[in-house]
Design a protein around this motif. Sequence first.
Motif, PDB file in Angstrom:
ATOM      1  N   ARG A   1       0.803  -1.231   0.000  1.00 23.40           N
ATOM      2  CA  ARG A   1       0.000   0.000   0.000  1.00 23.40           C
ATOM      3  C   ARG A   1       0.828   1.270   0.000  1.00 23.40           C
ATOM      4  NH1 ARG A   1      -5.327  -0.127   1.172  1.00 23.40           N
ATOM      5  NH2 ARG A   1      -5.175   1.944   0.249  1.00 23.40           N
ATOM      6  N   TYR A   2       2.046   1.215   0.535  1.00 26.52           N
ATOM      7  CA  TYR A   2       2.831   2.447   0.592  1.00 26.52           C
ATOM      8  C   TYR A   2       4.312   2.115   0.645  1.00 26.52           C
ATOM      9  CZ  TYR A   2       3.509   1.548   5.578  1.00 26.52           C
ATOM     10  OH  TYR A   2       3.860   0.992   6.772  1.00 26.52           O
ATOM     11  N   SER A   3       5.127   3.128   0.394  1.00 28.81           N
ATOM     12  CA  SER A   3       6.579   2.988   0.528  1.00 28.81           C
ATOM     13  C   SER A   3       7.143   4.307   1.034  1.00 28.81           C
ATOM     14  CB  SER A   3       7.225   2.623  -0.815  1.00 28.81           C
ATOM     15  OG  SER A   3       7.103   3.687  -1.734  1.00 28.81           O
ATOM     16  N   THR A   4       8.189   4.222   1.841  1.00 28.77           N
ATOM     17  CA  THR A   4       8.867   5.404   2.359  1.00 28.77           C
ATOM     18  C   THR A   4      10.362   5.253   2.122  1.00 28.77           C
ATOM     19  OG1 THR A   4       9.095   4.419   4.566  1.00 28.77           O
ATOM     20  CG2 THR A   4       7.138   5.779   4.151  1.00 28.77           C
ATOM     21  N   VAL A   5      11.031   6.376   1.942  1.00 29.31           N
ATOM     22  CA  VAL A   5      12.478   6.351   1.718  1.00 29.31           C
ATOM     23  C   VAL A   5      13.095   7.545   2.421  1.00 29.31           C
ATOM     24  CG1 VAL A   5      12.299   7.651  -0.454  1.00 29.31           C
ATOM     25  CG2 VAL A   5      14.298   6.209  -0.034  1.00 29.31           C
ATOM     26  N   LEU A   6      14.267   7.347   2.987  1.00 30.83           N
ATOM     27  CA  LEU A   6      15.008   8.412   3.653  1.00 30.83           C
ATOM     28  C   LEU A   6      16.481   8.275   3.282  1.00 30.83           C
ATOM     29  CD1 LEU A   6      14.971  10.781   5.717  1.00 30.83           C
ATOM     30  CD2 LEU A   6      15.493   9.080   7.487  1.00 30.83           C
ATOM     31  N   SER A   7      17.075   9.370   2.804  1.00 28.56           N
ATOM     32  CA  SER A   7      18.487   9.356   2.398  1.00 28.56           C
ATOM     33  C   SER A   7      19.206  10.535   3.032  1.00 28.56           C
ATOM     34  CB  SER A   7      18.619   9.469   0.875  1.00 28.56           C
ATOM     35  OG  SER A   7      18.036   8.361   0.236  1.00 28.56           O
ATOM     36  N   VAL A   8      20.468  10.330   3.351  1.00 31.12           N
ATOM     37  CA  VAL A   8      21.313  11.395   3.888  1.00 31.12           C
ATOM     38  C   VAL A   8      22.686  11.282   3.250  1.00 31.12           C
ATOM     39  CG1 VAL A   8      22.079   9.984   5.852  1.00 31.12           C
ATOM     40  CG2 VAL A   8      22.138  12.490   6.017  1.00 31.12           C
ATOM     41  N   ASP A   9      23.342  12.413   3.001  1.00 23.89           N
ATOM     42  CA  ASP A   9      24.677  12.379   2.403  1.00 23.89           C
ATOM     43  C   ASP A   9      25.510  13.560   2.886  1.00 23.89           C
ATOM     44  OD1 ASP A   9      24.512  14.685   0.206  1.00 23.89           O
ATOM     45  OD2 ASP A   9      22.686  13.501  -0.007  1.00 23.89           O
ATOM     46  N   TYR A  10      26.795  13.311   2.997  1.00 23.88           N
ATOM     47  CA  TYR A  10      27.787  14.351   3.330  1.00 23.88           C
ATOM     48  C   TYR A  10      29.066  14.014   2.576  1.00 23.88           C
ATOM     49  CZ  TYR A  10      31.227  17.155   5.829  1.00 23.88           C
ATOM     50  OH  TYR A  10      32.231  18.039   6.129  1.00 23.88           O
ATOM     51  N   ASN A  11      29.582  14.977   1.840  1.00 25.59           N
ATOM     52  CA  ASN A  11      30.812  14.755   1.088  1.00 25.59           C
ATOM     53  C   ASN A  11      31.687  16.002   1.119  1.00 25.59           C
ATOM     54  OD1 ASN A  11      30.956  12.053  -0.522  1.00 25.59           O
ATOM     55  ND2 ASN A  11      28.811  12.686  -0.645  1.00 25.59           N
TER      56      ASN A  11
END
Length: 806
Positions: free
Chosen positions: A266-276
């Motif tokens: 029924r649903y999907s969630t995504v979380l991303s983080v980045d540091y460069n």
Amino acid sequence: MYIINRWLACLFLLITPIAAQNRSGGPQGTISGKILDAATKGAVEYANIVLNNATDSSQVTGTISQSDGSFRLENLRPGKYYVEVYFLGYQTQHINDVQISRRNPTVDVGNILIRQSTVSMNAVEVEGEKAPISYQIDKKVINVEGQLTATSGSAVDVLENVPSIRVDIEGNVSLRGSGSFRVLIDGRPTILDASDALQQIPASTIANIEIITNPSAKFDPEGTAGIINIILKKNRKSGRSGFANVNAGLDDKYGIDGTVEYKTERYSTVLSVDYNRRNYSGNDIDENRTTRDGVTSFLYSEGESQRGRINMGLRAGFDYFLTSDDILSFGARVGDRTSDRDASQEYDEWTSLAPEPVIYTNSTERERSGYFYAIHSNYQHKFGMKGHELSARLSWNYRESDEMSSNALLNNAAEITEGRRTTENGPSSDFSSRLDYERPLSETSKMEFGYTTDVDNSTDNTALFEFDTDVNDYVEQTAFNNYSKYKRSIHAVYGMFAGEYKSLGVQFGLRGEYTGREIFYEDSNDPFKIDRWDYFPTIHSSFKFPGGQQMMASYTRRIDRPRGWSLEPFETWIDAYNIRIGNPALQPEYIDSYELGMQTYFGKNLFSVETYFRQTNNKIERIRSVYADNITLHTTRNVGKDYALGSEFLLNLDVTKKWNVNLIGNLYNYRVEGTLFDESFDRESFNWGSRISNSIKITRDFQLQVDGSYRSRSVSSQRRESGFFMVNSALRYEFIQKQVIATLQIRDLFDSASRESVSEGPGFYNFSSWNRQSPMVMLNVRFNFNNNKPERRNQNQGEMDADDDF
């Protein structure tokens, strides 16, 4: 026209023998079906379907699967046949005992499931690899996962190995020789400048990059050369999954990024983080000569510079399946960026009247920073008929930008004798919306309509500070401060028709855009305004030959609207020797772009060639002139027209089962002609670039990739830039059933990628060189969580799903 005809004739000579194989006449027998991935059940587009005679195994005809995986073979005589399906990275599939008779002329072979290439172990595990580059009717798709030499870099590093793209030593990107192009992220515009947007995105978070050089009327026509669309990674499996990348290298380079996702029916969630964080050191050489009133001034400098960039960001997304036909999506991204350049150079300055040089030190600091955020929402509704859908999108982008440039002249006692500092800051915002409607007219034709709006607002405040030796500090020069406000709204409507007749596919489109623009300046009662309509026709066509060969042709009209500092009609100091002033009277560039291409498969190997011609009217270029002794004025002007005529080719070859070679070439003739300082000019250069990539599977888990590339010299109205070559290499090793992957990269292996350029015009000459410290060594380690473990589909047969990366 002679040159154009010669290029087109060569391409048609390649195609004609293939077209001659086409057979016609006789009963109108038909074979149809659909190609699906055996693991995901998803449609496989551009699979190569070949029909063979069962009696003598001779090839009869062929075609390529459509976006929904379907294919259709027509004009067939009665007889017994067998079908072969080829696709890069997949096993060849055979369908035997296909028979056409006068009583039964139509055969539907149904769904053909193809499996990714396998390696025998205790159990059968799928190890298919995507082609590094694939061609579609209106775009090129780059598989970023296969670019090992760019694993620890950004989108810019990936683009170094892509057809149509040139990247200079400082990371500036051009598309078919033009720095004007549109950057999209998952199909959505970004408020960041093209170069900033590409530097901001870690390569490890990118699934594919789409290069669209001749976009259809559905796309925004902004940008001379086309569109670069960044497709971010998404997991296709249900449940929890994720990955994390940690990278580090020599000379203060390191970073980390990660993505987690949870998906249900029924649903999907995504979380991303980045540091460069990336720092690059190098050596600068600059020679400058100006002549005024018969006196020539000379300036020579040499020294070291340090350039750095810090990017950080957070991305979140939520998709909710309201019904089987309705999807609602929300997403957001926030981030911060900082780029700086520090240099210390020794200067020698003299004139033709006073040849004894004055020696001093110049210290320069430049910094650009600011945070940004973007939010968007999407809604999609599918009607009962396949391909009949309505979609809507809203997005809001905002950024803060702060720039500072400081330049100080020091004596032998390291005391500042003269200095100047400039600042520029202000917010920018962008609101856009679009509504798209698509309706099939038949099984082979459809109509599309849409409306889009885009509203931009920005404010810029500039200030000048000069060093006062009496107070030993920088003092603001309020008489040189400036304020400007920029407003622009674009409303567009478009319509498209697409259809197929036997082997011929066509697509026609027309887009109309209204542009309203106002630029306000401090102490100015009359803003600079634009109020006009523009029209952009597009035509795309394709023709499929037997054996899977395909020819494509297209025409599009595009526009490049000036904005930013190029429009500001006041002086802004860049450093002690360079000053800029904008030109609000600039007219937009209008571009007519033509392409003709062919692609063919031989076995699992691909060869593609494209011929293109582009003409730009109202060509905009950055122009230099003498402002004062050893001081150069930079501005922008419509100089005239330019022309680019060339060909690109791609050869993807499996030399052995473990050795793949990818060869890319681009050759084009460039000419710019017009008027500068009331004098006509005409400059021309033959440009070419090539890149070869070797991927070698040393063992099942150990892979080597070596890339070599060359970029030739190029010219503009006042500038000549030298060419260079570069070699990159990478070693990749997979641990613990692909749950841990380590990649060691070495970029610019032989320290050969230096930049040299010469600019000259009435009264001035400038030579500049920057040699970046190389080689650059980076180690990237990737950790996969639950998204890379094969799932058993049929334990009796020992089959497993294909790896399903983000």
